[in-house]
Design a protein around this motif. Structure first.
Motif, PDB file in Angstrom:
ATOM      1  N   PRO A  99      -1.490   7.952 -11.058  1.00  0.00           N
ATOM      2  CA  PRO A  99      -2.758   7.667 -11.747  1.00  0.00           C
ATOM      3  C   PRO A  99      -3.540   6.544 -11.080  1.00  0.00           C
ATOM      4  N   PHE A 100      -4.872   6.695 -11.062  1.00  0.00           N
ATOM      5  CA  PHE A 100      -5.727   5.733 -10.373  1.00  0.00           C
ATOM      6  C   PHE A 100      -5.807   4.384 -11.087  1.00  0.00           C
ATOM      7  N   ASP A 101      -5.353   4.305 -12.320  1.00  0.00           N
ATOM      8  CA  ASP A 101      -5.378   3.017 -13.021  1.00  0.00           C
ATOM      9  C   ASP A 101      -4.078   2.248 -12.825  1.00  0.00           C
ATOM     10  N   LYS A 102      -3.248   2.682 -11.869  1.00  0.00           N
ATOM     11  CA  LYS A 102      -2.013   1.990 -11.535  1.00  0.00           C
ATOM     12  C   LYS A 102      -2.110   1.382 -10.137  1.00  0.00           C
ATOM     13  N   SER A 103      -1.481   0.212  -9.975  1.00  0.00           N
ATOM     14  CA  SER A 103      -1.484  -0.477  -8.686  1.00  0.00           C
ATOM     15  C   SER A 103      -0.202  -0.154  -7.929  1.00  0.00           C
ATOM     16  N   VAL A 104      -0.351   0.116  -6.618  1.00  0.00           N
ATOM     17  CA  VAL A 104       0.768   0.621  -5.815  1.00  0.00           C
ATOM     18  C   VAL A 104       0.912  -0.205  -4.538  1.00  0.00           C
ATOM     19  N   ASP A 105       2.157  -0.503  -4.155  1.00  0.00           N
ATOM     20  CA  ASP A 105       2.444  -1.092  -2.845  1.00  0.00           C
ATOM     21  C   ASP A 105       3.390  -0.158  -2.108  1.00  0.00           C
ATOM     22  N   VAL A 106       2.983   0.279  -0.904  1.00  0.00           N
ATOM     23  CA  VAL A 106       3.799   1.152  -0.072  1.00  0.00           C
ATOM     24  C   VAL A 106       4.215   0.366   1.171  1.00  0.00           C
ATOM     25  N   ILE A 107       5.515   0.261   1.385  1.00  0.00           N
ATOM     26  CA  ILE A 107       6.079  -0.525   2.488  1.00  0.00           C
ATOM     27  C   ILE A 107       6.857   0.424   3.383  1.00  0.00           C
ATOM     28  N   GLN A 108       6.618   0.343   4.699  1.00  0.00           N
ATOM     29  CA  GLN A 108       7.270   1.298   5.595  1.00  0.00           C
ATOM     30  C   GLN A 108       7.376   0.748   7.003  1.00  0.00           C
ATOM     31  N   GLU A 109       8.203   1.398   7.802  1.00  0.00           N
ATOM     32  CA  GLU A 109       8.383   0.963   9.180  1.00  0.00           C
ATOM     33  C   GLU A 109       7.202   1.383  10.041  1.00  0.00           C
ATOM     34  N   THR A 110       6.776   2.636   9.915  1.00  0.00           N
ATOM     35  CA  THR A 110       5.622   3.138  10.663  1.00  0.00           C
ATOM     36  C   THR A 110       4.657   3.816   9.698  1.00  0.00           C
ATOM     37  N   ASP A 111       3.437   4.068  10.175  1.00  0.00           N
ATOM     38  CA  ASP A 111       2.349   4.534   9.303  1.00  0.00           C
ATOM     39  C   ASP A 111       2.454   6.026   9.009  1.00  0.00           C
ATOM     40  N   GLU A 112       3.370   6.385   8.110  1.00  0.00           N
ATOM     41  CA  GLU A 112       3.562   7.791   7.773  1.00  0.00           C
ATOM     42  C   GLU A 112       3.088   8.114   6.362  1.00  0.00           C
ATOM     43  N   LEU A 113       3.363   7.237   5.409  1.00  0.00           N
ATOM     44  CA  LEU A 113       2.901   7.445   4.039  1.00  0.00           C
ATOM     45  C   LEU A 113       1.500   6.870   3.891  1.00  0.00           C
ATOM     46  N   PHE A 114       0.596   7.627   3.260  1.00  0.00           N
ATOM     47  CA  PHE A 114      -0.775   7.146   3.108  1.00  0.00           C
ATOM     48  C   PHE A 114      -1.449   7.935   1.995  1.00  0.00           C
ATOM     49  N   SER A 115      -2.574   7.422   1.528  1.00  0.00           N
ATOM     50  CA  SER A 115      -3.406   8.142   0.571  1.00  0.00           C
ATOM     51  C   SER A 115      -4.864   7.864   0.890  1.00  0.00           C
ATOM     52  N   ASP A 116      -5.647   8.921   0.957  1.00  0.00           N
ATOM     53  CA  ASP A 116      -7.081   8.786   1.193  1.00  0.00           C
ATOM     54  C   ASP A 116      -7.877   8.802  -0.110  1.00  0.00           C
ATOM     55  N   VAL A 117      -7.173   8.925  -1.241  1.00  0.00           N
ATOM     56  CA  VAL A 117      -7.879   9.065  -2.515  1.00  0.00           C
ATOM     57  C   VAL A 117      -7.567   7.951  -3.510  1.00  0.00           C
TER      58      VAL A 117
ATOM     59  N   LEU B  49       1.987  -5.365  -9.440  1.00  0.00           N
ATOM     60  CA  LEU B  49       2.191  -3.966  -9.086  1.00  0.00           C
ATOM     61  C   LEU B  49       2.698  -3.161 -10.273  1.00  0.00           C
ATOM     62  N   ASP B  50       2.406  -1.868 -10.229  1.00  0.00           N
ATOM     63  CA  ASP B  50       3.039  -0.926 -11.139  1.00  0.00           C
ATOM     64  C   ASP B  50       4.067  -0.067 -10.395  1.00  0.00           C
ATOM     65  N   TYR B  51       3.698   0.349  -9.171  1.00  0.00           N
ATOM     66  CA  TYR B  51       4.596   1.177  -8.354  1.00  0.00           C
ATOM     67  C   TYR B  51       5.010   0.397  -7.112  1.00  0.00           C
ATOM     68  N   TYR B  52       6.286   0.433  -6.817  1.00  0.00           N
ATOM     69  CA  TYR B  52       6.855  -0.273  -5.666  1.00  0.00           C
ATOM     70  C   TYR B  52       7.574   0.779  -4.825  1.00  0.00           C
TER      71      TYR B  52
END
Length: 277
Positions: free
Chosen positions: A156-174, A208-211
């Motif tokens: 959901p767009f009303d949740k705050s998310v932090d995505v941590i990774q080794e290389t740039d594979e996970l992403f969201s354009d929306v 954050l809401d999602y880690y």
């Protein structure tokens, strides 16, 4: 041509005469070749120069992403130097992550080998919105990143998310409230080092809401456990030949990174409601 062919997920180059591909999950050879050894070495040097890295005796393992070099895909490079390869050639491995990533709906189609049964779609969308935690496991190149990328866009767009990774594979354009971070390490004798452990620890300090940690491979497991035990909605992935092996590997990483027993760790991981194999 290989980079622009969406059926090809991986390109591996051993030398000027041996280029291997992974197309629709199957490993195949190709008759494409470089002109000669010098032409291949020049190609490797150009990749390194473009991405501001250097392949040397002190820096013989390079892992980096190029998200701008190709219009269709993000490219993750793994290059090993000739001084550690028995062949005495640099070996280039390229993993492609399509920029126009596939939705959960797209993953139900025959084109994607019905990766997700259609009847699971409502459940998975509910998981993305309401579940307290998720572990995605499977062998290498089994689709973990593809699946997690599709799930990210369902948060959901009303949740705050932090995505941590080794290389740039996970992403969201929306998603409008998603911080995406990757590691930064110096080459050779440099002092700069922001590894997964440091970035993951910092993630516990922000609102954050999602880690989400793209893949747990070491001491960052401690921060993941702390986040899961203190109310964050936590997602991660691990390699595993089975569902049981995947969760056991995650537990082992946490035990090694902390002083907790396996029994204590299992108790603290009760927030991981969903296991996807």
């Amino acid at each position: 041509d290989f980079l622009n062919d969406d059926r090809i997920s991986d390109v591996k180059i051993y030398n000027e005469n041996n280029i291997r591909l992974k197309r629709k999950g199957k490993r195949i050879g190709t008759d494409k070749k470089f002109k000669n050894k010098s032409d291949y070495l020049r190609f490797v040097d150009n990749i390194c120069a473009k991405n501001k890295v250097s392949l040397t005796d002190l820096n013989s393992i390079l892992v980096f992403s190029d998200i701008e070099g190709n219009d269709r895909a993000r490219l993750r490079f793994n290059i090993t130097g000739p001084n550690i390869n028995v062949s005495e050639y640099p070996v280039v491995q390229i993993r492609k992550i399509l920029k126009h990533k596939k939705s959960l709906e797209a993953l139900t189609t025959a084109e994607e080998n019905h990766m997700i049964p259609k009847e699971l779609l409502p459940f998975l969308k509910h998981v993305a919105k309401h579940s307290s935690g998720m572990l995605v496991t499977g062998k290498g190149a089994s689709g973990k990143t593809t699946f997690m990328n599709a799930m990210l866009d369902e948060i959901p767009f009303d949740k705050s998310v932090d995505v941590i990774q080794e290389t740039d594979e996970l992403f969201s354009d929306v998603h409008p409230d998603m911080m995406i971070q990757h590691i930064v390490t110096s080459q050779g004798e440099g002092k700069i080092n922001y590894d997964l452990k440091k970035i993951a620890t910092n993630g516990l300090r922000v609102d954050l809401d999602y880690y989400i940690i793209g893949e747990i491979t070491g001491d960052e497991a401690k921060s993941f456990m702390n986040a899961a035990y203190t109310g964050h909605r936590c997602w991660t992935s691990s390699h595993g030949k089975s569902a049981i092996e995947g969760i056991n590997k995650l537990i082992d990483y946490i035990v090694r990174a902390t002083r907790y027993s396996r029994k204590d760790v299992i108790k603290m991981l009760t927030a991981l409601e969903i296991l996807v194999f």
